[in-house]
Design an enzyme around this catalytic site. Structure first.
Site, PDB file in Angstrom:
ATOM      1  N   GLU A 172       0.744 -12.902  12.772  1.00 40.98           N
ATOM      2  CA  GLU A 172       1.318 -11.723  13.419  1.00 40.98           C
ATOM      3  C   GLU A 172       1.203 -10.566  12.434  1.00 40.98           C
ATOM      4  O   GLU A 172       1.530 -10.711  11.247  1.00 40.98           O
ATOM      5  CB  GLU A 172       2.798 -11.966  13.761  1.00 40.98           C
ATOM      6  CG  GLU A 172       3.012 -13.039  14.798  1.00 40.98           C
ATOM      7  CD  GLU A 172       2.350 -12.704  16.132  1.00 40.98           C
ATOM      8  OE1 GLU A 172       2.334 -11.520  16.516  1.00 40.98           O
ATOM      9  OE2 GLU A 172       1.845 -13.643  16.786  1.00 40.98           O
ATOM     10  N   ARG A 203       0.029   7.751  -2.700  1.00 40.70           N
ATOM     11  CA  ARG A 203       0.532   8.833  -1.842  1.00 40.70           C
ATOM     12  C   ARG A 203       2.008   9.117  -2.110  1.00 40.70           C
ATOM     13  O   ARG A 203       2.450  10.260  -2.109  1.00 40.70           O
ATOM     14  CB  ARG A 203       0.318   8.474  -0.358  1.00 40.70           C
ATOM     15  CG  ARG A 203      -1.090   8.783   0.126  1.00 40.70           C
ATOM     16  CD  ARG A 203      -1.378   8.089   1.421  1.00 40.70           C
ATOM     17  NE  ARG A 203      -1.596   6.657   1.213  1.00 40.70           N
ATOM     18  CZ  ARG A 203      -1.561   5.753   2.167  1.00 40.70           C
ATOM     19  NH1 ARG A 203      -1.282   6.106   3.396  1.00 40.70           N
ATOM     20  NH2 ARG A 203      -1.792   4.484   1.887  1.00 40.70           N
ATOM     21  N   SER A 207      -8.344  -4.587   5.074  1.00 40.52           N
ATOM     22  CA  SER A 207      -8.909  -4.299   3.744  1.00 40.52           C
ATOM     23  C   SER A 207      -9.358  -5.555   2.979  1.00 40.52           C
ATOM     24  O   SER A 207      -9.017  -5.721   1.807  1.00 40.52           O
ATOM     25  CB  SER A 207      -7.928  -3.470   2.905  1.00 40.52           C
ATOM     26  OG  SER A 207      -7.630  -2.256   3.536  1.00 40.52           O
ATOM     27  N   ARG A 237      -5.053  -1.653   8.720  1.00 37.39           N
ATOM     28  CA  ARG A 237      -6.294  -2.405   8.521  1.00 37.39           C
ATOM     29  C   ARG A 237      -6.029  -3.556   7.557  1.00 37.39           C
ATOM     30  O   ARG A 237      -4.993  -3.610   6.897  1.00 37.39           O
ATOM     31  CB  ARG A 237      -7.416  -1.496   8.023  1.00 37.39           C
ATOM     32  CG  ARG A 237      -7.085  -0.714   6.766  1.00 37.39           C
ATOM     33  CD  ARG A 237      -8.269   0.132   6.287  1.00 37.39           C
ATOM     34  NE  ARG A 237      -7.839   1.060   5.263  1.00 37.39           N
ATOM     35  CZ  ARG A 237      -7.509   2.344   5.479  1.00 37.39           C
ATOM     36  NH1 ARG A 237      -7.598   2.855   6.679  1.00 37.39           N
ATOM     37  NH2 ARG A 237      -7.107   3.095   4.476  1.00 37.39           N
ATOM     38  N   HIS A 297       2.467   3.387  -8.915  1.00 41.18           N
ATOM     39  CA  HIS A 297       2.272   1.958  -9.236  1.00 41.18           C
ATOM     40  C   HIS A 297       3.476   1.437 -10.022  1.00 41.18           C
ATOM     41  O   HIS A 297       3.977   0.347  -9.771  1.00 41.18           O
ATOM     42  CB  HIS A 297       0.987   1.759 -10.048  1.00 41.18           C
ATOM     43  CG  HIS A 297      -0.245   2.170  -9.306  1.00 41.18           C
ATOM     44  ND1 HIS A 297      -0.454   1.850  -7.981  1.00 41.18           N
ATOM     45  CD2 HIS A 297      -1.351   2.877  -9.684  1.00 41.18           C
ATOM     46  CE1 HIS A 297      -1.616   2.348  -7.584  1.00 41.18           C
ATOM     47  NE2 HIS A 297      -2.177   2.976  -8.594  1.00 41.18           N
ATOM     48  N   ARG A 352      -0.735   9.224  -9.693  1.00 37.45           N
ATOM     49  CA  ARG A 352      -0.763   7.975  -8.916  1.00 37.45           C
ATOM     50  C   ARG A 352      -0.103   6.807  -9.664  1.00 37.45           C
ATOM     51  O   ARG A 352       0.574   5.980  -9.070  1.00 37.45           O
ATOM     52  CB  ARG A 352      -2.222   7.608  -8.577  1.00 37.45           C
ATOM     53  CG  ARG A 352      -2.915   8.599  -7.647  1.00 37.45           C
ATOM     54  CD  ARG A 352      -4.358   8.186  -7.408  1.00 37.45           C
ATOM     55  NE  ARG A 352      -4.442   6.833  -6.895  1.00 37.45           N
ATOM     56  CZ  ARG A 352      -4.274   6.496  -5.623  1.00 37.45           C
ATOM     57  NH1 ARG A 352      -4.057   7.416  -4.722  1.00 37.45           N
ATOM     58  NH2 ARG A 352      -4.355   5.245  -5.252  1.00 37.45           N
ATOM     59  N   ASN A 400     -10.958  -2.315  -5.495  1.00 40.19           N
ATOM     60  CA  ASN A 400     -10.157  -1.422  -6.348  1.00 40.19           C
ATOM     61  C   ASN A 400     -10.783  -1.209  -7.732  1.00 40.19           C
ATOM     62  O   ASN A 400     -10.432  -0.251  -8.428  1.00 40.19           O
ATOM     63  CB  ASN A 400      -8.722  -1.941  -6.505  1.00 40.19           C
ATOM     64  CG  ASN A 400      -7.883  -1.820  -5.252  1.00 40.19           C
ATOM     65  OD1 ASN A 400      -7.006  -2.638  -5.002  1.00 40.19           O
ATOM     66  ND2 ASN A 400      -8.117  -0.802  -4.447  1.00 40.19           N
ATOM     67  N   ASP A 435       0.826  -1.211   0.000  1.00 36.23           N
ATOM     68  CA  ASP A 435       0.000   0.000   0.000  1.00 36.23           C
ATOM     69  C   ASP A 435       0.863   1.265   0.000  1.00 36.23           C
ATOM     70  O   ASP A 435       1.989   1.250   0.489  1.00 36.23           O
ATOM     71  CB  ASP A 435      -0.918  -0.034   1.239  1.00 36.23           C
ATOM     72  CG  ASP A 435      -2.066   0.944   1.120  1.00 36.23           C
ATOM     73  OD1 ASP A 435      -2.395   1.360  -0.016  1.00 36.23           O
ATOM     74  OD2 ASP A 435      -2.654   1.294   2.159  1.00 36.23           O
ATOM     75  N   GLY A 436       0.299   2.333  -0.549  1.00 33.96           N
ATOM     76  CA  GLY A 436       0.957   3.643  -0.489  1.00 33.96           C
ATOM     77  C   GLY A 436       1.526   4.153  -1.807  1.00 33.96           C
ATOM     78  O   GLY A 436       2.177   5.194  -1.830  1.00 33.96           O
ATOM     79  N   ASN A 437       1.274   3.442  -2.892  1.00 32.86           N
ATOM     80  CA  ASN A 437       1.813   3.877  -4.196  1.00 32.86           C
ATOM     81  C   ASN A 437       1.319   5.268  -4.575  1.00 32.86           C
ATOM     82  O   ASN A 437       2.100   6.113  -5.033  1.00 32.86           O
ATOM     83  CB  ASN A 437       1.360   2.918  -5.306  1.00 32.86           C
ATOM     84  CG  ASN A 437       1.936   1.532  -5.158  1.00 32.86           C
ATOM     85  OD1 ASN A 437       2.782   1.310  -4.303  1.00 32.86           O
ATOM     86  ND2 ASN A 437       1.472   0.597  -5.979  1.00 32.86           N
TER      87      ASN A 437
HETATM   88  C1  IPE Z   1      -5.634  -2.707  -0.294  1.00 30.15           C
HETATM   89  O1  IPE Z   1      -5.216  -1.386  -0.437  1.00 30.15           O
HETATM   90  C2  IPE Z   1      -5.585  -3.417  -1.592  1.00 30.15           C
HETATM   91  C3  IPE Z   1      -4.259  -3.575  -2.185  1.00 30.15           C
HETATM   92  C4  IPE Z   1      -3.109  -3.262  -1.634  1.00 30.15           C
HETATM   93  C5  IPE Z   1      -4.234  -4.171  -3.484  1.00 30.15           C
HETATM   94  P1  IPE Z   1      -6.262  -0.205  -0.602  1.00 30.15           P
HETATM   95  O2  IPE Z   1      -5.463   1.053  -0.672  1.00 30.15           O
HETATM   96  O3  IPE Z   1      -7.183  -0.467  -1.719  1.00 30.15           O
HETATM   97  O4  IPE Z   1      -7.079  -0.292   0.753  1.00 30.15           O
HETATM   98  P2  IPE Z   1      -7.900   0.793   1.556  1.00 30.15           P
HETATM   99  O5  IPE Z   1      -8.889   1.369   0.616  1.00 30.15           O
HETATM  100  O6  IPE Z   1      -6.931   1.829   2.027  1.00 30.15           O
HETATM  101  O7  IPE Z   1      -8.499   0.055   2.697  1.00 30.15           O
HETATM  102  C1  IPE Z   2      -1.506   0.208  -3.399  1.00 32.00           C
HETATM  103  O1  IPE Z   2      -1.299   1.582  -3.397  1.00 32.00           O
HETATM  104  C2  IPE Z   2      -1.755  -0.353  -4.788  1.00 32.00           C
HETATM  105  C3  IPE Z   2      -3.148  -0.744  -5.061  1.00 32.00           C
HETATM  106  C4  IPE Z   2      -4.115  -0.715  -4.192  1.00 32.00           C
HETATM  107  C5  IPE Z   2      -3.449  -1.195  -6.395  1.00 32.00           C
HETATM  108  P1  IPE Z   2      -2.505   2.593  -3.438  1.00 32.00           P
HETATM  109  O2  IPE Z   2      -2.864   2.842  -4.859  1.00 32.00           O
HETATM  110  O3  IPE Z   2      -3.619   2.151  -2.568  1.00 32.00           O
HETATM  111  O4  IPE Z   2      -1.841   3.915  -2.840  1.00 32.00           O
HETATM  112  P2  IPE Z   2      -2.449   4.875  -1.731  1.00 32.00           P
HETATM  113  O5  IPE Z   2      -2.835   4.012  -0.579  1.00 32.00           O
HETATM  114  O6  IPE Z   2      -3.619   5.555  -2.347  1.00 32.00           O
HETATM  115  O7  IPE Z   2      -1.338   5.816  -1.401  1.00 32.00           O
HETATM  116 MG    MG Z   3      -4.041   2.387  -0.626  1.00 29.56          MG
END
Ligand code: IPE
Ligand code: IPE
Ligand code: MG
Length: 247
Positions: free
Chosen positions: A208, A25, A197, A195, A38, A34, A69, A21-23
């Site tokens: 863990e 941001r 998700s 979380r 990715h 965004r 997603n 997660d976090g790509n």
């Molecule tokens: C969870 O991340 C799904 C993946 C990493 C593929 P999300 O960014 O979609 O989750 P939420 O919306 O923050 O819970």
């Molecule tokens: C995780 O990064 C990749 C996928 C869910 C596909 P996000 O795209 O959720 O990046 P943030 O959480 O919005 O930063």
């Molecule tokens: Mg995310």
């Protein structure tokens, strides 16, 4: 000392699951779209897979795209699908070089045909590899997975193949998407969110949980090693008392 050398090889988790997660941001912080995040997440996947093989983790399961997603802007979804096709194509060599078998879980029928095809080609090509198994969760949600298992079992009851009394945890788990893979001992989530998700709800029952503030594009094998080290410091009691665990 190198973090890798602090890991006790005799007590490795067999299965590590990651919520990458976090790509988005990470890209936004750099004034980019965004999708840039990715794209930069691919290097993190490569290094993490190689790191897992390097220390001997047998199963690595990465949450790449959730059912939820699909609700993202169309442009982001199509860019992600395109990236997936290209990455699987390019990275098959990395998987072969490292002896990694590719597996996928989720409602794969929902993927664009090109993606589906690429995925199956890579799975066939890597099917004989045995160092470790990389499972991609794609169009995946744990509630979908559990509902599917319930549906399959109901069908079997209806056909008279099993009785309702035959349904126990083991039989149920056999109808989930990773019947032959042990439950993850360790779950890692990047980006500071804490979380689940809709990820592996059944399989994570006793995992863990490890959260790091690092954004996924910056995650590297040393971060995986740090998580494994932290995991080894935990006491897993499975409902028992500390005293009961002393051999
Ligand atoms: C969870 O991340 C799904 C993946 C990493 C593929 P999300 O960014 O979609 O989750 P939420 O919306 O923050 O819970
Ligand atoms: C995780 O990064 C990749 C996928 C869910 C596909 P996000 O795209 O959720 O990046 P943030 O959480 O919005 O930063
Ligand atoms: Mg995310």
């Amino acid at each position: 000392m190198n973090i890798k050398d602090t890991i006790d090889k005799s007590r490795l988790p067999q299965h590590v699951a990651i919520i990458m997660d976090g790509n988005g941001r990470w890209a936004k912080e750099r004034g980019k779209l965004r999708v840039f995040g990715h794209k930069n997440g691919v290097a993190a996947v490569r290094d993490t897979v190689e790191g897992a093989v390097e220390i001997g983790i047998k199963y690595l399961t990465l949450y790449a795209f959730s059912t939820e997603n699909w609700n993202r802007p169309k442009l982001e979804v199509s860019a992600l699908m395109e990236l997936l096709v290209n990455t699987i194509n390019k990275e098959t060599k990395t998987l072969m070089d490292n002896g990694v078998k590719l597996n996928a879980i989720g409602d794969l029928k929902q993927l664009p045909p090109k993606c589906h095809k690429q995925l199956h080609e890579a799975m066939n090509k890597t099917a004989g590899n045995s160092n470790s198994t990389l499972t991609l969760a794609l169009s995946y949600s744990a509630r979908w997975e559990i509902t599917e298992a319930a549906r399959q079992l109901a069908n079997q009851v209806q056909l008279g193949l099993i009785n309702p009394g035959d349904i126990d945890e083991n039989l149920f788990a056999q109808h989930l998407t990773m019947p032959d893979i042990p439950d993850p001992e360790l779950l890692i989530r990047t980006s500071g969110e804490q979380r689940i998700s809709n990820y592996l709800l059944w399989q994570l029952a006793y995992s863990e949980l490890y959260f790091t503030d690092k954004m996924w594009p910056e995650f590297r094998r040393n971060d995986l090693f740090e998580a494994v080290y932290a995991y080894q410091k935990r006491e897993r009691r499975f409902g028992r008392t500390s005293e009961q665990l002393v051999p």
